[in-house]
Design a protein around this motif. Structure first.
Motif, PDB file in Angstrom:
ATOM      1  N   ILE A   1      10.314 -30.329  23.666  1.00  0.00           N
ATOM      2  CA  ILE A   1      10.905 -29.832  22.424  1.00  0.00           C
ATOM      3  C   ILE A   1      12.344 -29.410  22.664  1.00  0.00           C
ATOM      4  O   ILE A   1      13.255 -29.778  21.913  1.00  0.00           O
ATOM      5  N   TYR A   2      12.569 -28.643  23.709  1.00  0.00           N
ATOM      6  CA  TYR A   2      13.905 -28.132  24.014  1.00  0.00           C
ATOM      7  C   TYR A   2      14.901 -29.275  24.222  1.00  0.00           C
ATOM      8  O   TYR A   2      16.048 -29.201  23.791  1.00  0.00           O
ATOM      9  N   ASN A   3      14.450 -30.337  24.867  1.00  0.00           N
ATOM     10  CA  ASN A   3      15.337 -31.462  25.186  1.00  0.00           C
ATOM     11  C   ASN A   3      15.387 -32.527  24.092  1.00  0.00           C
ATOM     12  O   ASN A   3      16.091 -33.528  24.233  1.00  0.00           O
ATOM     13  N   ASN A   4      14.664 -32.332  22.995  1.00  0.00           N
ATOM     14  CA  ASN A   4      14.642 -33.313  21.912  1.00  0.00           C
ATOM     15  C   ASN A   4      15.914 -33.181  21.070  1.00  0.00           C
ATOM     16  O   ASN A   4      16.077 -32.232  20.310  1.00  0.00           O
TER      17      ASN A   4
ATOM     18  N   LEU B   1      18.267 -26.897  15.672  1.00  0.00           N
ATOM     19  CA  LEU B   1      17.900 -25.678  16.409  1.00  0.00           C
ATOM     20  C   LEU B   1      16.745 -24.953  15.724  1.00  0.00           C
ATOM     21  O   LEU B   1      15.828 -24.474  16.387  1.00  0.00           O
ATOM     22  N   LYS B   2      16.774 -24.891  14.396  1.00  0.00           N
ATOM     23  CA  LYS B   2      15.697 -24.217  13.661  1.00  0.00           C
ATOM     24  C   LYS B   2      14.376 -24.947  13.868  1.00  0.00           C
ATOM     25  O   LYS B   2      13.330 -24.316  14.060  1.00  0.00           O
ATOM     26  N   GLU B   3      14.411 -26.275  13.830  1.00  0.00           N
ATOM     27  CA  GLU B   3      13.192 -27.056  14.058  1.00  0.00           C
ATOM     28  C   GLU B   3      12.679 -26.852  15.483  1.00  0.00           C
ATOM     29  O   GLU B   3      11.471 -26.709  15.705  1.00  0.00           O
ATOM     30  N   LYS B   4      13.603 -26.823  16.450  1.00  0.00           N
ATOM     31  CA  LYS B   4      13.200 -26.578  17.843  1.00  0.00           C
ATOM     32  C   LYS B   4      12.553 -25.207  17.974  1.00  0.00           C
ATOM     33  O   LYS B   4      11.520 -25.063  18.627  1.00  0.00           O
ATOM     34  N   LEU B   5      13.172 -24.217  17.349  1.00  0.00           N
ATOM     35  CA  LEU B   5      12.638 -22.854  17.424  1.00  0.00           C
ATOM     36  C   LEU B   5      11.236 -22.797  16.826  1.00  0.00           C
ATOM     37  O   LEU B   5      10.321 -22.234  17.443  1.00  0.00           O
ATOM     38  N   LYS B   6      11.059 -23.398  15.671  1.00  0.00           N
ATOM     39  CA  LYS B   6       9.736 -23.412  15.032  1.00  0.00           C
ATOM     40  C   LYS B   6       8.720 -24.117  15.926  1.00  0.00           C
ATOM     41  O   LYS B   6       7.613 -23.617  16.137  1.00  0.00           O
ATOM     42  N   GLU B   7       9.092 -25.270  16.458  1.00  0.00           N
ATOM     43  CA  GLU B   7       8.185 -26.030  17.330  1.00  0.00           C
ATOM     44  C   GLU B   7       7.850 -25.243  18.596  1.00  0.00           C
ATOM     45  O   GLU B   7       6.697 -25.229  19.032  1.00  0.00           O
ATOM     46  N   LEU B   8       8.840 -24.583  19.192  1.00  0.00           N
ATOM     47  CA  LEU B   8       8.593 -23.806  20.408  1.00  0.00           C
ATOM     48  C   LEU B   8       7.640 -22.635  20.153  1.00  0.00           C
ATOM     49  O   LEU B   8       6.759 -22.353  20.958  1.00  0.00           O
ATOM     50  N   LEU B   9       7.819 -21.987  19.028  1.00  0.00           N
ATOM     51  CA  LEU B   9       7.019 -20.803  18.724  1.00  0.00           C
ATOM     52  C   LEU B   9       5.607 -21.134  18.244  1.00  0.00           C
ATOM     53  O   LEU B   9       4.753 -20.251  18.191  1.00  0.00           O
TER      54      LEU B   9
ATOM     55  N   ILE C   1      17.597 -21.121  22.652  1.00  0.00           N
ATOM     56  CA  ILE C   1      17.772 -21.695  21.315  1.00  0.00           C
ATOM     57  C   ILE C   1      18.348 -20.651  20.356  1.00  0.00           C
ATOM     58  O   ILE C   1      19.285 -20.936  19.610  1.00  0.00           O
ATOM     59  N   ILE C   2      17.808 -19.448  20.363  1.00  0.00           N
ATOM     60  CA  ILE C   2      18.310 -18.399  19.464  1.00  0.00           C
ATOM     61  C   ILE C   2      19.760 -18.080  19.790  1.00  0.00           C
ATOM     62  O   ILE C   2      20.609 -18.003  18.893  1.00  0.00           O
ATOM     63  N   GLU C   3      20.060 -17.901  21.069  1.00  0.00           N
ATOM     64  CA  GLU C   3      21.442 -17.582  21.461  1.00  0.00           C
ATOM     65  C   GLU C   3      22.407 -18.704  21.089  1.00  0.00           C
ATOM     66  O   GLU C   3      23.512 -18.445  20.622  1.00  0.00           O
ATOM     67  N   LYS C   4      21.987 -19.949  21.257  1.00  0.00           N
ATOM     68  CA  LYS C   4      22.825 -21.088  20.873  1.00  0.00           C
ATOM     69  C   LYS C   4      23.024 -21.098  19.361  1.00  0.00           C
ATOM     70  O   LYS C   4      24.132 -21.338  18.864  1.00  0.00           O
ATOM     71  N   GLY C   5      21.958 -20.830  18.608  1.00  0.00           N
ATOM     72  CA  GLY C   5      22.057 -20.769  17.150  1.00  0.00           C
ATOM     73  C   GLY C   5      22.983 -19.666  16.683  1.00  0.00           C
ATOM     74  O   GLY C   5      23.765 -19.854  15.734  1.00  0.00           O
ATOM     75  N   ILE C   6      22.940 -18.513  17.326  1.00  0.00           N
ATOM     76  CA  ILE C   6      23.831 -17.399  16.993  1.00  0.00           C
ATOM     77  C   ILE C   6      25.279 -17.813  17.280  1.00  0.00           C
ATOM     78  O   ILE C   6      26.165 -17.606  16.458  1.00  0.00           O
TER      79      ILE C   6
ATOM     80  N   VAL D   1       3.035 -17.113  10.819  1.00  0.00           N
ATOM     81  CA  VAL D   1       3.908 -16.090  11.400  1.00  0.00           C
ATOM     82  C   VAL D   1       5.330 -16.624  11.527  1.00  0.00           C
ATOM     83  O   VAL D   1       6.297 -15.959  11.143  1.00  0.00           O
ATOM     84  N   ILE D   2       5.466 -17.832  12.034  1.00  0.00           N
ATOM     85  CA  ILE D   2       6.790 -18.407  12.239  1.00  0.00           C
ATOM     86  C   ILE D   2       7.474 -18.673  10.906  1.00  0.00           C
ATOM     87  O   ILE D   2       8.674 -18.449  10.763  1.00  0.00           O
ATOM     88  N   ASP D   3       6.730 -19.113   9.917  1.00  0.00           N
ATOM     89  CA  ASP D   3       7.309 -19.320   8.590  1.00  0.00           C
ATOM     90  C   ASP D   3       7.903 -18.013   8.069  1.00  0.00           C
ATOM     91  O   ASP D   3       9.034 -17.981   7.584  1.00  0.00           O
ATOM     92  N   ILE D   4       7.163 -16.934   8.198  1.00  0.00           N
ATOM     93  CA  ILE D   4       7.649 -15.637   7.722  1.00  0.00           C
ATOM     94  C   ILE D   4       8.832 -15.160   8.561  1.00  0.00           C
ATOM     95  O   ILE D   4       9.847 -14.704   8.018  1.00  0.00           O
TER      96      ILE D   4
END
Length: 185
Positions: free
Chosen positions: A65-68, A73-81, A124-129, A173-176
């Motif tokens: 997921i991280y390397n996809n 970034l949001k999709e990666k974060l959702k997939e990771l979580l 991912i979060i830090e990169k998104g920020i 949870v991730i949606d919220i």
């Protein structure tokens, strides 16, 4: 043979929970308990291998997921979580309570992984920020909120455990967490 035993154990966990016996396992495999014990010294050892496989599968999936590069970034974060191997997606959350109760050491191993393995999510979060696609937030607080929700699943009195699968809970949870509860106007 070890792999067949593990795959059948996963099948029995889905079917009966962690209360399956080595007799059930031997019967389903069409072999003897002795053959099983040649590969694993106990049922706990089988469960430990199942948990290790689960953790290993999740780590591999997280790296993919991280390397996809096709995911935002949001999709990666959702997939990771919400990352969970296919064979575990339908697992009822009651099984986590059972795991904790009957195979505590294996539960500790899984729980440690869940609470400590956050490198990809943090990156991912830090990169998104940094890119401005994610609001500046306290990353550790985000993780603690996620973990707090997950820990509610282990609560014997949690009303969630009888109505939702682990996958359904994680996705909700991730949606919220990612989208909030307010509709944008």
């Amino acid at each position: 043979m070890k792999n067949r035993i593990i795959q059948e154990a996963i099948h029995l966990i889905k079917e009966k929970g962690f209360s399956f016996t080595t007799n059930d396992l031997a019967k389903n495999l069409g072999t003897s308990k002795r053959t099983i014990y040649q590969s694993f010294h106990s049922k706990d050892a089988i469960i430990e291998t199942v948990i290790e496989q689960l953790i290993s599968d999740i780590k591999l999936k997280e790296e993919e997921i991280y390397n996809n590069n096709h995911l935002s970034l949001k999709e990666k974060l959702k997939e990771l979580l919400t990352c969970m191997p296919e064979e575990f997606k339908i697992i009822d959350v009651r099984l986590l309570v059972e795991l904790k109760k009957h195979h505590y050491e294996q539960w500790v191993k899984l729980n440690e992984f869940i609470t400590k393995e956050w490198d990809f999510v943090i990156k991912i979060i830090e990169k998104g920020i940094q890119e401005g696609t994610i609001r500046k937030i306290n990353v550790q607080l985000f993780i603690e909120m996620y973990l707090g929700t997950i820990n509610q699943i282990y609560d014997v009195n949690s009303p969630l455990k009888s109505h939702l699968t682990m996958s359904e809970i994680l996705n909700s949870v991730i949606d919220i967490l990612l989208n909030g509860i307010a509709l944008e106007k």
